[in-house]
Scaffold this active site. Structure first.
Site, PDB file in Angstrom:
ATOM      1  CE  LYS A 128      -4.272  -2.011   1.518  1.00 42.34           C
ATOM      2  NZ  LYS A 128      -3.809  -3.410   1.668  1.00 42.34           N
TER       3      LYS A 128
HETATM    4  C1  LIG Z   1      -4.397  -4.499   1.011  1.00 45.96           C
HETATM    5  C2  LIG Z   1      -3.630  -5.755   0.861  1.00 45.96           C
HETATM    6  C3  LIG Z   1      -4.003  -6.766  -0.045  1.00 45.96           C
HETATM    7  C4  LIG Z   1      -5.245  -6.668  -0.896  1.00 45.96           C
HETATM    8  O1  LIG Z   1      -5.151  -5.698  -1.897  1.00 45.96           O
HETATM    9  P1  LIG Z   1      -6.460  -5.149  -2.629  1.00 45.96           P
HETATM   10  O2  LIG Z   1      -6.008  -4.028  -3.462  1.00 45.96           O
HETATM   11  O3  LIG Z   1      -7.413  -4.726  -1.538  1.00 45.96           O
HETATM   12  O4  LIG Z   1      -7.020  -6.287  -3.439  1.00 45.96           O
HETATM   13  C5  LIG Z   1      -3.189  -7.875  -0.163  1.00 45.96           C
HETATM   14  N1  LIG Z   1      -2.089  -8.020   0.613  1.00 45.96           N
HETATM   15  C6  LIG Z   1      -1.712  -7.087   1.503  1.00 45.96           C
HETATM   16  C7  LIG Z   1      -0.507  -7.329   2.342  1.00 45.96           C
HETATM   17  C8  LIG Z   1      -2.460  -5.920   1.663  1.00 45.96           C
HETATM   18  O5  LIG Z   1      -2.076  -4.987   2.566  1.00 45.96           O
END
Ligand SMILES: *Cc1c(COP(=O)(O)O)cnc(C)c1O
Length: 488
Positions: A128
């Protein structure tokens, strides 16, 4: 490039919007999500030239296709300040932090190369950061243009909140009020957030569970007068700029998997550990722009609302009681908030049909597209899916450690498990590594009977002084706290 809503505003009830005007917003006024009127295309010449670029330069090129109302030199400056070896320094030994998203080849399986694209080298050790760090700089730029301020309000169970705080810390005109469930996050996640001492970051530990914190955010957001008075905004995963920022690393990963700077074009498949569908939605957009992606493999955990849809055409939102707490917690979702963007494309970009289906979701909890022309487009768009469980996660973490001497996190393990079921001879498979194992130590200990590796600088994290405020599970008390601390 102008933006419309998946539910029709901008086409029927107003003019399409510019990138800057939707940057700070969330939902479109009609409750839909923003998408460009059409996907910008990359030419073969551009694709060849982009191979040579640094991550920051590539990001500026991709962004320029979507954010034509921001001058190219500003975009170049913003991406140059965002994608630095200093910010993305948490690489594995031997990797070059200047790559920002290094590609780690695991090995040849099923007559093809299986690799990880490391997206979790940023300050919070999860992917993120890739989008949120850019958002911090974009927001600061946009607010400065109008001498404006923004108070970001959010609720987090871990990853999103910390990524937002690390992206917004010290930013001019921005304050962050992040609600988290008191005592319910891991010690690592808690320390990561609460150890921030920046005066524009406010951690509020709510006496309750995550849903209570989220309900408070919803209640505040529904008070339109309060929201306007205190300039409240959000940074959730439906924010369009976040999605665009994620398009960049599909290009970067594609170039790396096809021979790097001196390589040649061919098809590549990606597997994406998925929750709210933001990450893989960016992959879909990269493919629609003309990047030669063969398959986009959606990997889910036990919360398999997406896998069920891609296998059967049935989309069925889960109730709270049907939503599992798993060892890949950032994928624990009951509905996928970015799915609406993909649905709009599946429905031939018909906003009325999209709005009707989403009304049906609200009324009946889901819909069924099996056998429809729309569902046939799933294959045309290259989508397949698979599901992984706690036992799969443990087995995959063990196997990858043993075979390749690489420790992967639980979400990435879901990706590798599902990727292995989708390999095609000669088509390189890139699994997006969405977090570092240090964040999910408990499951790593269960799988490998040892501590996961920790990047330098994180050794003492849990013993750093913490700064947070405990608040009761009470909307009015939270509102009063924010009102007192916005400086407005
Ligand atoms: C947020 C997240 C996901 C999922 O991603 P999306 O964009 O919501 O599909 C997968 N793995 C980790 C470690 C995350 O923080």
């Amino acid at each position: 490039m102008k933006y419309i809503s998946t539910r029709g505003a901008g086409l029927t009830s107003g003019e399409p919007q510019s990138f800057s005007s939707i940057l700070l917003g969330g939902l479109a006024p009609d409750g839909g999500l923003y998408l460009p009127t059409e996907y910008p295309q990359v030419t073969a010449d551009e694709l060849r030239a982009w191979r040579q670029l640094s991550y920051a330069e590539l990001a500026a090129k991709v962004l320029a296709k979507f954010a034509g109302d921001i001058p190219a030199e500003i975009l170049a400056d913003l991406t140059k300040r965002t994608y630095t070896a200093e910010v993305y320094r948490n690489v594995r030994p031997g990797e070059d932090a200047a790559d920002i998203t290094p590609l780690l080849p695991l090995g040849v399986e099923g007559d093809t190369q299986l690799s990880l694209l490391a997206l979790s080298n940023g300050p919070t050790l999860a992917f993120k950061d890739m989008a949120m760090q850019l958002l911090g700089n974009l927001f600061e730029y946009a607010l400065a243009q109008h001498g404006d301020a923004l108070n970001i309000l959010g609720a987090t169970s871990g990853d999103t909140g910390s990524a937002a705080e690390y992206a917004m810390r010290g930013k001019e005109g921005i304050r962050v009020f992040m609600l988290s469930p008191a005592g319910k996050m891991s010690a690592f996640q808690t320390a990561q957030m609460y150890s921030l001492q920046d005066p524009n970051i406010f951690n509020l530990a709510v006496e309750g569970v995550f849903d209570d914190a989220q309900d408070i955010v919803k209640a505040v957001s529904n008070d339109h007068a309060y929201k306007a008075r205190y300039k409240i905004g959000t940074v959730n995963s439906i924010n369009w700029a976040r999605v665009v920022a994620q398009v960049v690393y599909y290009f970067k990963g594609y170039f790396a998997a096809t021979g790097g700077k001196s390589g040649q074009d061919g098809e590549v498949s990606f597997t994406v550990p998925s929750g709210n569908f933001g990450n893989v939605c960016a992959g879909h957009i990269a493919r629609m722009m003309g990047l030669p992606i063969r398959k986009l493999v959606v990997a889910t955990n036990e919360n398999d609302v997406l896998d069920e849809f891609f296998r059967t055409g049935r989309y069925r939102v889960r109730k709270s009681a049907e939503t599992f707490h798993t060892s890949s917690p950032s994928m624990d979702i009951s509905k996928a908030s970015n799915f609406e963007r993909f649905l709009f494309d599946l429905l031939g970009r018909d906003a009325t049909a999209t709005a009707d289906l989403l009304k049906k979701v609200e009324r009946e909890g889901g819909f069924d597209l099996s056998g429809s022309e729309a569902f046939a487009r799933v294959a045309k768009f290259g989508f397949v899916s698979g599901r992984s469980t706690h036992a799969d996660r443990l087995a995959t973490i063990q196997d990858v450690a043993k075979r390749y001497d690489v420790v992967i996190d639980t979400h990435t393990a879901d990706g590798v498990k599902v990727a292995r079921e989708a390999l095609e001879p000669g088509v390189p498979m890139v699994v997006l590594e969405t977090a570092q194992p240090a964040k999910f130590a408990e499951t790593i200990r269960e799988a490998l009977h040892r501590e996961p590796p920790r990047p330098a600088g994180f050794e003492q994290l849990e013993s750093l002084p913490q700064r947070f405020e405990t608040v009761p599970n009470d909307v009015e008390r939270v509102k009063a706290y924010i009102a007192e601390h916005t400086g407005l």
